[in-house]
Structures are given as C-alpha cells and as structure tokens.
Scaffold this motif. Structure first.
Motif: not given
Length: 154
Positions: A26-32, A101-102, A39-40
């Motif tokens: 979950a942390l890896a996904q949230a950081l990504d 949020n992230w 970037d957006l």
C-alpha cells in the motif's frame, strides 16, 4: 477509494485496520500515485500557462494593431484569459486535493514500513552563525509550497 463518488474518510485506526498486513504494498502504491499526481499537476500547469500566455500575446498583438474591431477582440481575449485562469485555479485545487490525499496515506502507512521518513524534516545548519542565517534568508531553502504559490499566481 480513488473514485470521487465513493470517497470515504477514514480515521488513522480504521486505515490501519483496512491495510493490516498490506502496509508495504500500500505504501509503494501510495508513493507511486502521489508521484503520478505531482507529475500531472505540472503537466496541467504547463498546459494552462501556454493557453494563458497565448491569450496574453494575442491581447498585446490586438492592442498594438490598428484594427477597427480592436476593442471587441480585446474584450473577447480578456474574457478568454479570465476563463482559462479560473479553470486553472479549479484544476490546481483538485490536483492539490488528490496529492494531499496520497500524502496522508503515506503518513499513515510509512511508520510500519520505513519509519517516519516523510514526517521528519531535516534542516541544514539549524544553529548556524548569524551571517549564515541572514544569507539563508535570502538564498537558502524555505518550506514554501510550490503548488500553493502557483495557485496564488493564477
């Protein structure tokens, strides 16, 4: 949870309960996703800067011309600039919402995986000489929000 029509506010305890045993993934996904949102954000900012700059250039070109419809075109371009600026402002607010949020997900998840890496801010030379403090005031780093400055400009 990323669909705005089904967002849910979680307490830190409920968040830990939902992600128990899945903290690392979950942390890896949230950081990504946080990196993706940033970037957006900058891609959108560049897009709006370009539209506003083109509108402004058109306004200046109209003002320097001897066109009969100079006033009408100036009003149209001014209105277009206001519309682009307002749209940019709204897009910035939405982008900042999702970025934060992230970041909140990272804040809750990171303790279990990496420790409080994102919560700890290290300052360079916090007890330095007075001359260093004056120089750093002018040229040193500052905890300003780049996205909030950008939002204020538009």
């Amino acid at each position: 949870m990323t669909n705005s029509s089904t967002t849910e506010t979680l307490s830190p305890d409920r968040h830990k309960q939902l992600f128990k045993g899945k903290e690392q993934e979950a942390l890896a996904q949230a950081l990504d996703i946080r990196k993706f949102e940033i970037d957006l954000y900058w891609k959108r900012a560049t897009y709006f800067w370009a539209f506003i700059a083109a509108t402004f250039a058109g306004f200046i070109a109209i003002q320097s011309s001897s066109s009969v419809n100079k006033t009408d075109m100036s009003v149209i371009l001014s209105c277009l600039g206001v519309v682009f600026s307002f749209a940019w402002f709204c897009v910035n607010r939405g982008s900042k919402y999702w970025q934060e949020n992230w970041e909140k997900h990272v804040d809750v998840l990171e303790d279990e995986v990496t420790g409080p890496l994102y919560k700890v801010v290290l300052s360079r030379n916090p007890h330095g000489a007075k001359a260093d403090k004056v120089r750093n005031l002018l040229t040193g780093p500052s905890p300003l929000s780049v996205s909030k400055i950008n939002q204020s400009i538009n």
